[in-house]
Enzyme design. Structure first.
Site, short mmCIF file in Angstrom:
data_model
loop_
_atom_site.label_atom_id
_atom_site.label_comp_id
_atom_site.label_asym_id
_atom_site.label_seq_id
_atom_site.Cartn_x
_atom_site.Cartn_y
_atom_site.Cartn_z
N LYS A 197 76.51 61.41 -1.19
CA LYS A 197 77.00 60.61 -2.31
C LYS A 197 78.15 61.32 -3.01
O LYS A 197 78.12 62.53 -3.23
CB LYS A 197 75.85 60.36 -3.30
CG LYS A 197 76.18 59.40 -4.44
CD LYS A 197 74.94 59.12 -5.28
CE LYS A 197 75.25 58.15 -6.42
NZ LYS A 197 74.04 57.80 -7.19
N SER B 92 73.38 53.13 -7.68
CA SER B 92 74.76 53.52 -7.48
C SER B 92 75.02 54.20 -6.15
O SER B 92 76.17 54.49 -5.81
CB SER B 92 75.19 54.44 -8.62
OG SER B 92 74.40 55.62 -8.64
N SER C 116 68.98 54.07 -8.55
CA SER C 116 70.08 54.27 -7.62
C SER C 116 69.67 54.76 -6.24
O SER C 116 70.51 54.85 -5.35
CB SER C 116 71.11 55.24 -8.22
OG SER C 116 71.67 54.68 -9.38
#
Length: 495
Positions: free
Chosen positions: A78, A160, A184
């Site tokens: 990420k 996210s 997320s």
């Protein structure tokens, strides 16, 4: 063996037998990225050293040395997690030179990235996120453009950790590093038919990760296509890290031999599981979700589980929530973002162009913590404005601590009273919304387990009629990841 068929075990076996090499696997993964990612937009920064890293693994294998439990396994990271020499943008154009901003370039890997490297994983690149990780639904506002859902391109990918989930669901990564403050890991895993591990708070380090609530809620965890691969990744990631003192809390709570070694078939037989109901959250499931949930319950019963309807009824658990106006979300704990962000930026060192909130504001000419910024929703919290102004001082966290203690107290009492091994519920209350809409993913357990710090394992339970994933979420007591993984494994096997 094609990229979409890869698992950690298959890759390891093929390498040992000499049927392939880490370099060959990497080139296959890069071919899939070239073929698919121009449309899906999962990876926003490629790793220029990936080929050298794969070749180094091949040399270690040829020399008879231990190459690690993830040797040759392609992974993605990420964007918010620091990788030495690569920009950390947080999805914000002001922090990307490619979008006209100023790069944040870390000099060292975050601990979670360092652990994946040490385990032999080959990092393909960094993945797309919404600005400041503020959306649990999509990455539509990222400087790099939106990321698509790999299994249902017109549906939201989940956020996210949108890019990490899409890269895994598309098949060019076996494991994706994800991070959760408010859904997320859960949301993208469920939306794209994956396994996601939201671990107990402090089991895994989040040092070197751009924070949203680093000292209260943020957790790093893996997304993968199988429970076994997720468990292997958890073995690599979990444990005490000197750079992150709070991880001392997890010492003694990992299973002997590791999470993957503790996986056993038949774990659901005789287990007592609580079901979703108004006692957990006073929000109904859609009729389609009810149908999918009923089918999942039947699979659980066939595996021998005992199901208890709404065990939280009358407990006061649902009444603990403090939702934002117009949003089904409780952000408590995020109000400390300024304090956590100041400490994160300081890690870049005084020689970096941005190394504090003051320099962030000066260099970018903007304030992501302002009322009109991506985190403006936090101004509904009574003390947020004062905390933003006094970000250099350690905040009084007594209110958040009290909220966590209340959640944990009621949770444990209900589990004890009903003799439960876990709670199991649909991860979403409704179908995954269209990506190009103002609708958000309506989940069942985000605020509750993020504030409490409890673990949750998401596993696929089919798809909605629209094509978006329908996840099943297992939630347990603190440090119960081994139990939850076994329950999820048995459910996975019931297909």
């Amino acid at each position: 063996m094609k990229p979409g068929e890869w698992t950690v075990a298959k890759i390891q076996a093929a390498l040992v037998r000499g049927e392939t090499t880490a370099e060959a696997i990497l080139r296959q993964a890069q071919g899939e990225i070239d073929r698919l990612d121009g449309r899906l937009n999962a990876i926003i920064t490629t790793n220029p050293d990936a080929l050298d890293e794969a070749r180094a693994i091949d040399r270690r294998i040829a020399a008879g040395g231990g190459a690690g439990p993830l040797a040759g396994v392609p992974i993605v990271v990420k964007d918010t997690m620091d990788i030495a020499g690569l920009p950390t943008t947080g999805g914000w154009f002001k922090l990307s030179s490619r979008a006209g901003g100023t790069d944040l370039i870390p000099s060292r890997d975050s601990p979670v990235v360092a652990r994946m490297r040490a385990a032999g994983a080959v990092i393909l690149g960094k993945t797309n996120v919404p600005v400041m990780s503020a959306s649990g639904t999509h990455a539509n506002d990222s400087w790099a453009g939106p990321t698509l859902n790999a299994i249902a391109p017109d549906r939201a990918p989940g956020g996210s950790s949108a890019g990490s989930a899409t890269a895994v669901a598309a098949g060019y990564a076996v494991i994706g590093l994800a991070e959760e403050t408010g859904g997320s890991i859960q949301n993208p895993a469920a939306a794209q038919g994956l396994v996601g591990i939201k671990p107990s708070f402090a089991l895994i380090s989040n040092a070197g990760v751009m924070p949203l609530a680093g000292s209260t809620r943020d957790v790093v965890g893996p997304v993968a296509r199988t429970v076994s691969d997720a468990a292997i990744a958890l073995d690599v990631l979990a444990g005490y890290t000197a750079a992150d003192p709070k991880t001392v809390a997890g010492i003694g709570h990992r299973p002997k031999g590791g999470y993957a070694a503790s996986l056993r078939p038949g774990a659901l037989k005789g287990r007592k599981l609580g079901l979703y109901g108004a006692g957990w959250r006073a929000a109904p499931l859609s009729s389609e979700t009810e149908t999918l949930y009923a089918a999942a319950q039947e699979r659980l019963r066939r595996q021998g589980a005992l199901l208890v309807p709404d065990p939280f009824a009358g407990s006061g658990f649902a009444e603990l929530a403090r939702l934002l106006r117009g949003m089904p979300y409780d952000p408590r704990g995020e109000e400390y973002v300024a304090y956590d962000l100041e400490r994160y930026l300081a890690g870049f060192g005084p020689g970096a162009p941005i190394h504090s909130i003051e320099t962030l504001r000066r260099v970018t000419g903007a304030d992501p913590l302002g009322p009109s910024g991506s985190l403006g929703y936090l101004y509904e919290l009574e003390n947020f404005a004062a905390l933003v102004e006094n970000y250099g001082e350690a905040p009084d966290m007594s209110e958040f601590v009290a909220a966590r203690e209340s959640y944990l107290d009621i949770f444990d009492k209900v589990m004890d009273a009903a003799g439960l091994d876990a709670i199991v519920m649909p991860q979403t209350r409704e179908a995954i919304p269209p990506r190009e809409s103002d609708l958000v993913i309506l989940e069942t357990a985000v605020s509750e387990i993020n504030i409490s710090g409890l673990p949750g394992i998401t596993v696929s339970a089919g798809t909605y009629a629209s094509g978006g994933g329908a996840g099943l979420l297992f939630v347990g007591r603190l440090w119960s990841e081994a139990t939850l993984l076994n329950l999820a494994l048995d459910f996975e096997a019931s297909c």
